[in-house]
Scaffold this active site. Sequence first.
Site, mmCIF file in Angstrom:
data_model
loop_
_atom_site.group_PDB
_atom_site.id
_atom_site.type_symbol
_atom_site.label_atom_id
_atom_site.label_comp_id
_atom_site.label_asym_id
_atom_site.label_seq_id
_atom_site.Cartn_x
_atom_site.Cartn_y
_atom_site.Cartn_z
ATOM 1 N N THR A 1 2.336 -3.557 0.876
ATOM 2 C CA THR A 1 2.966 -2.472 1.615
ATOM 3 C C THR A 1 1.951 -1.829 2.551
ATOM 4 O OG1 THR A 1 4.474 -2.011 -0.212
ATOM 5 C CG2 THR A 1 4.162 -0.257 1.412
ATOM 6 N N LYS B 1 10.470 -0.693 3.466
ATOM 7 C CA LYS B 1 9.770 -0.435 2.201
ATOM 8 C C LYS B 1 9.190 0.972 2.175
ATOM 9 C CE LYS B 1 7.716 -0.781 -1.738
ATOM 10 N NZ LYS B 1 6.521 -1.583 -1.971
#
Length: 263
Positions: free
Chosen positions: A94, A167
Amino acid sequence: MTRVGFVGAGRMGAPMVRRLVASGHEVVAVGRTDDKRAAVRDLGARPVGTVTDAADADVVIVCVFTDEQVQQICLRDGLVAAMKPRASLVIHTTGNPATARTIAEQFGDVEVVDAPVSGGPHNIAAGEVTLFVGGSDEAVARVQPVVSAYGDPILHVGPLGAGQAVKLINNALFAAQIGLLTEAVSLGASLGVDEAKLLASVSHGSGASRVGEFISARGSVAGFVADVGEFIGKDVDVVRKTAAELGSELGLLDDVINAGIRL
């Protein structure tokens, strides 16, 4: 069978490697120490000592902890420069959507896909971790047979960088729900309601959420934050910085996040 190079066979990466091997792929994974190379062998993959050793593959997967590590490995350590033309790079870490785009711009003969995950090692081991995927239709189609070894659902959410954006928003909502539950537990205490019983009860009501179920299973908001604070804090920091770079902000989400997680 696809030849897969893997960087980051740790807490999240190890079960990915195990499932890739079980699915019949030839996996080469980086292990920088003797112990880590032994761990790679235990997963069924072939260990190598450097990231460039893992670059000779059809698909190279990066699953490290921070966006800064992705930049170091892919750019400064020479991973992407060593990859074959038309090979695919999958970034599970991420981070900032700009990182994947920068790599793609600098190495136009490599197909880059950003595919951050939502879930934990147990989801990966079961083959059911969610992947938010950004990239061209062709690039995503090329890597799907590989990442489907552990990813389900695989959600193609837009062009390169869109997976990271989704995300980050997902994790901002996750953190905000922790903040809401912190306030709910505080209200419950003022009304004489036990925290664990409140959490368990709300899980069966219209105020239920997946985050609420996770926290209820843990028994307290504070205990859950202690478990996930390092990971969610990193991602919230990234989404704040990214929003600021794009001239935006989290707004009310930030206020609610601060109620539950002090960052």
